[in-house]
Design an enzyme around this catalytic site. Structure first.
Site, PDB file in Angstrom:
ATOM      1  CE  LYS A 189      -1.887   2.975   2.028  1.00  0.00           C
ATOM      2  NZ  LYS A 189      -1.698   4.414   1.704  1.00  0.00           N
ATOM      3  CD  GLU A 265      12.495   0.021  10.123  1.00  0.00           C
ATOM      4  OE1 GLU A 265      13.189   0.949  10.581  1.00  0.00           O
ATOM      5  OE2 GLU A 265      12.778  -1.171  10.271  1.00  0.00           O
ATOM      6  CB  CYS A 300      13.021   8.744   8.700  1.00  0.00           C
ATOM      7  SG  CYS A 300      14.110   7.677   7.751  1.00  0.00           S
ATOM      8  CD  GLU A 399       9.866  12.706  11.448  1.00  0.00           C
ATOM      9  OE1 GLU A 399       8.704  12.286  11.564  1.00  0.00           O
ATOM     10  OE2 GLU A 399      10.791  12.034  10.951  1.00  0.00           O
TER      11      GLU A 399
HETATM   12  P1  NAD Z   1       2.291   8.463   7.542  1.00  0.00           P
HETATM   13  O1  NAD Z   1       2.430   7.710   8.817  1.00  0.00           O
HETATM   14  O2  NAD Z   1       1.306   9.549   7.473  1.00  0.00           O
HETATM   15  O3  NAD Z   1       1.900   7.463   6.345  1.00  0.00           O
HETATM   16  C1  NAD Z   1       2.676   6.325   6.044  1.00  0.00           C
HETATM   17  C2  NAD Z   1       1.788   5.303   5.338  1.00  0.00           C
HETATM   18  O4  NAD Z   1       0.771   4.896   6.249  1.00  0.00           O
HETATM   19  C3  NAD Z   1       1.069   5.845   4.109  1.00  0.00           C
HETATM   20  O5  NAD Z   1       0.981   4.828   3.137  1.00  0.00           O
HETATM   21  C4  NAD Z   1      -0.312   6.172   4.647  1.00  0.00           C
HETATM   22  O6  NAD Z   1      -1.326   6.146   3.681  1.00  0.00           O
HETATM   23  C5  NAD Z   1      -0.507   5.077   5.667  1.00  0.00           C
HETATM   24  N1  NAD Z   1      -1.466   5.416   6.724  1.00  0.00           N
HETATM   25  C6  NAD Z   1      -1.777   6.648   7.204  1.00  0.00           C
HETATM   26  N2  NAD Z   1      -2.737   6.548   8.145  1.00  0.00           N
HETATM   27  C7  NAD Z   1      -3.032   5.241   8.263  1.00  0.00           C
HETATM   28  C8  NAD Z   1      -3.946   4.503   9.062  1.00  0.00           C
HETATM   29  N3  NAD Z   1      -4.757   5.106   9.929  1.00  0.00           N
HETATM   30  N4  NAD Z   1      -3.971   3.158   8.941  1.00  0.00           N
HETATM   31  C9  NAD Z   1      -3.177   2.521   8.064  1.00  0.00           C
HETATM   32  N5  NAD Z   1      -2.295   3.175   7.257  1.00  0.00           N
HETATM   33  C10 NAD Z   1      -2.223   4.507   7.364  1.00  0.00           C
HETATM   34  O7  NAD Z   1       3.749   8.946   7.173  1.00  0.00           O
HETATM   35  P2  NAD Z   1       4.202   9.807   5.911  1.00  0.00           P
HETATM   36  O8  NAD Z   1       3.816  11.220   6.130  1.00  0.00           O
HETATM   37  O9  NAD Z   1       3.799   9.137   4.659  1.00  0.00           O
HETATM   38  O10 NAD Z   1       5.794   9.651   6.004  1.00  0.00           O
HETATM   39  C11 NAD Z   1       6.590  10.408   6.812  1.00  0.00           C
HETATM   40  C12 NAD Z   1       7.013   9.649   8.041  1.00  0.00           C
HETATM   41  O11 NAD Z   1       7.705   8.453   7.694  1.00  0.00           O
HETATM   42  C13 NAD Z   1       7.984  10.452   8.884  1.00  0.00           C
HETATM   43  O12 NAD Z   1       7.624  10.365  10.237  1.00  0.00           O
HETATM   44  C14 NAD Z   1       9.311   9.735   8.632  1.00  0.00           C
HETATM   45  O13 NAD Z   1      10.253   9.903   9.654  1.00  0.00           O
HETATM   46  C15 NAD Z   1       8.885   8.330   8.484  1.00  0.00           C
HETATM   47  N6  NAD Z   1       9.904   7.527   7.808  1.00  0.00           N
HETATM   48  C16 NAD Z   1      10.617   6.621   8.523  1.00  0.00           C
HETATM   49  C17 NAD Z   1      11.618   5.871   7.910  1.00  0.00           C
HETATM   50  C18 NAD Z   1      12.409   4.842   8.678  1.00  0.00           C
HETATM   51  O14 NAD Z   1      13.025   3.991   8.047  1.00  0.00           O
HETATM   52  N7  NAD Z   1      12.419   4.873  10.003  1.00  0.00           N
HETATM   53  C19 NAD Z   1      11.877   6.061   6.556  1.00  0.00           C
HETATM   54  C20 NAD Z   1      11.132   6.998   5.842  1.00  0.00           C
HETATM   55  C21 NAD Z   1      10.141   7.732   6.480  1.00  0.00           C
END
Ligand code: NAD
Length: 496
Positions: A189, A265, A300, A399
């Site tokens: 997804k 992650e 991240c 963040e």
């Molecule tokens: P997000 O948590 O908003 O979304 C991530 C994914 O989860 C998307 O596909 C989104 O559609 C889905 N999602 C959102 N709400 C959901 C729900 N209620 N139920 C199920 N799925 C849901 O994050 P984002 O804004 O897309 O990405 C940024 C974040 O990702 C930052 O916090 C960043 O630090 C983190 N990140 C972490 C790593 C790592 O390896 N630790 C790497 C890249 C990004």
């Protein structure tokens, strides 16, 4: 670039396909619903994307389960899976310009990095796991002679991968590489903000010979498709990369459904600790700028808390002030651009809100701080540096996920360690020191999944990536990632 057309000309011809990929077919959503996807570069319309919901996720999980159960992939010899995944990696490289262009249009990163980093790392990741899979052995336990105890790894079954928009392809590949190599089926997804490359990857995988149903992609919103996948009773594990806020929900979904394994992650607020015994302060400051402003700060592991010894802080900030403007935003399709567009209007407002908070809490903005290029219809913010930050300020605790960094001064090693560890996050950190003892001592004391010494962001598929504390659990990359997508089985044979 092999084409004689400019990136802008080629972008004008791009017509992405937003339909899901389920059981080897491009399909519209069951309900026929779509959402419109626009580019953060200039607001241009890109395509209507299938708005996946529970019925679509159900179809994808059913296809994945069937593919797993009949052994069309899992039962193949590791060397045979290797060949298919190697071909997949080759096809990714073969489509590098198309994929890079899609990534840039979808989420705004500079085209030069979409090509040199995103496509290259994605292919390398798939290739590395392909090559690994016929070289990992199982174990025999040191039992008494009256037994033979085998410890074997088996694929988990159906893996749900939910990924963010900041490195759409790479984040997907970090799940797909180990999960597919180990023999699992996957339902991916992608973020609703960046669905297109994931969908193309699924087509390339099919072309490479991955059997239909083994790798499915359901685009859609998190609270719809994402939630349905994480709650699904027939999904065995979720590999999630995203925010800490949504990571918490993943654990809740697992608790409310089938206790599927959850590997999170999550976010970060990584500390970059510069001691006064590090001779080349300018090098440290230049490295900070390069790592911090890469990918518009939407990383991240962005080093967003810079802890600098008070004796060298003025010199460090002066270099940083001179460096930051070199990362001024530009048009992402211009091959010279180093900092592109933020992913959308929401992210723009979030970042500008943090900049306002920095001012309000008394930090000093010494570089950047403004929205620019608004006339393009895209979302651009200057690389921004705050000095005089206190670790208790909002900009030091939360963040930001944009091109904004905070300089915090310290006076001794114990204080530096305490400040660095005073965070809910623990993804990465770095220590800059010319003293071997101090570098190792501080590296040990820092509570984070990766510690860089006299460097930042030097990275490779061979080492684990992941966080302590609220930055997550589990690790992507390296052979350790197989732990997430395999079950350990003990087979105890009594010998008479
Ligand atoms: P997000 O948590 O908003 O979304 C991530 C994914 O989860 C998307 O596909 C989104 O559609 C889905 N999602 C959102 N709400 C959901 C729900 N209620 N139920 C199920 N799925 C849901 O994050 P984002 O804004 O897309 O990405 C940024 C974040 O990702 C930052 O916090 C960043 O630090 C983190 N990140 C972490 C790593 C790592 O390896 N630790 C790497 C890249 C990004």
């Amino acid at each position: 670039m092999t084409s004689s057309l400019s990136w802008a000309d080629r972008a004008a011809q791009v017509r992405p396909d937003g339909r899901a990929v389920i059981a080897g077919q491009r399909v519209a959503s069951v309900a026929g619903e779509t959402f419109a996807k626009h580019s953060p570069i200039d607001g241009r319309f890109l395509a209507d994307v299938a708005r996946g919901q529970a019925a679509d996720v159900d179809a994808a999980v059913r296809a994945a389960r069937q593919a797993f159960d009949d052994g069309r992939w899992a039962a193949r010899a590791p060397a045979a899976r290797k060949r298919v995944l190697q071909r997949f990696a080759e096809l990714i490289l073969g489509a590098k310009e198309e994929l890079a262009l899609l990534e840039t249009l979808d989420m705004g990163k500079p085209i030069q990095y979409a090509l040199s980093v995103d496509v290259a790392s994605t292919a390398r990741c798939i290739q590395w796991y392909a090559e690994a899979i016929d070289k990992v052995y199982d174990e025999i336990a040191p039992t008494p002679r009256t037994a033979l105890a085998l410890i074997t790894r088996e694929p988990m079954g159906v893996v749900g991968a939910i990924v963010p928009w900041n490195y759409p392809m790479i984040m997907a590949a970090w799940k797909l590489g180990p999960a597919l190599a180990a023999g699992n089926s996957v339902v991916l997804k992608p973020s609703e903000k960046s669905p297109f490359t994931a969908l193309r990857l699924a087509e390339l995988a099919l072309e490479a010979g991955l059997p239909p149903g083994v790798f499915n992609v359901v685009p859609g919103y998190g609270h719809e498709a994402g939630e349905a996948l994480a709650l699904h009773m027939d999904v065995d594990a979720i590999g999630f990369t995203g925010s800490t806020r949504v990571g918490r929900r993943m654990l809740d979904y697992a608790g409310r459904s089938n206790l599927k394994r959850v590997y999170n992650e999550l976010g970060g607020k990584s500390a970059f600790v510069v001691f006064d015994d590090y001779a080349d302060v300018a090098r440290a400051a230049k490295t900070l700028a390069g790592s911090m402003f890469f990918n518009q700060g939407e990383s991240c592991n962005a080093p967003s808390r810079v802890l600098v010894h008070e004796k060298v802080a003025d010199e460090f900030v002066a270099v940083l002030q001179a460096e930051a403007p070199k990362y001024a935003p530009g048009h992402p399709l211009d091959p010279k651009t180093v900092l592109g567009a933020l992913v959308d209007d929401t992210q723009l407002r979030t970042v500008l809100g943090y900049i306002e908070a920095g001012h309000a809490e008394g930090a000093r903005c010494v570089s950047g701080g403004r929205q620019v290029m608004a006339d393009t219809g895209g979302y651009y913010v200057e690389p921004t540096v705050f000095d005089g930050v206190d670790n208790r300020m909002k900009i030091a605790r939360e963040e930001i996920f944009g091109p904004v960094t905070s300089v915090i001064r310290f006076s001794d090693e114990a204080q530096a360690i305490a400040l660095a560890n005073d965070s809910a996050y623990g993804l990465q950190a770095s220590v800059w020191s010319d003293h071997l003892n101090r570098a190792h001592r501080v590296a040990r004391a820092l509570r984070a999944g990766t510690i860089h010494v006299n460097s930042y962001d030097e990275d490779d598929i061979t080492v684990p990536f992941g966080g302590y504390k609220q930055s997550g659990n589990g690790r992507d990359k390296s052979l350790h990632a197989f732990d997430k997508y395999t079950e350990l089985k003990t087979t105890w044979v009594r010998l008479d």
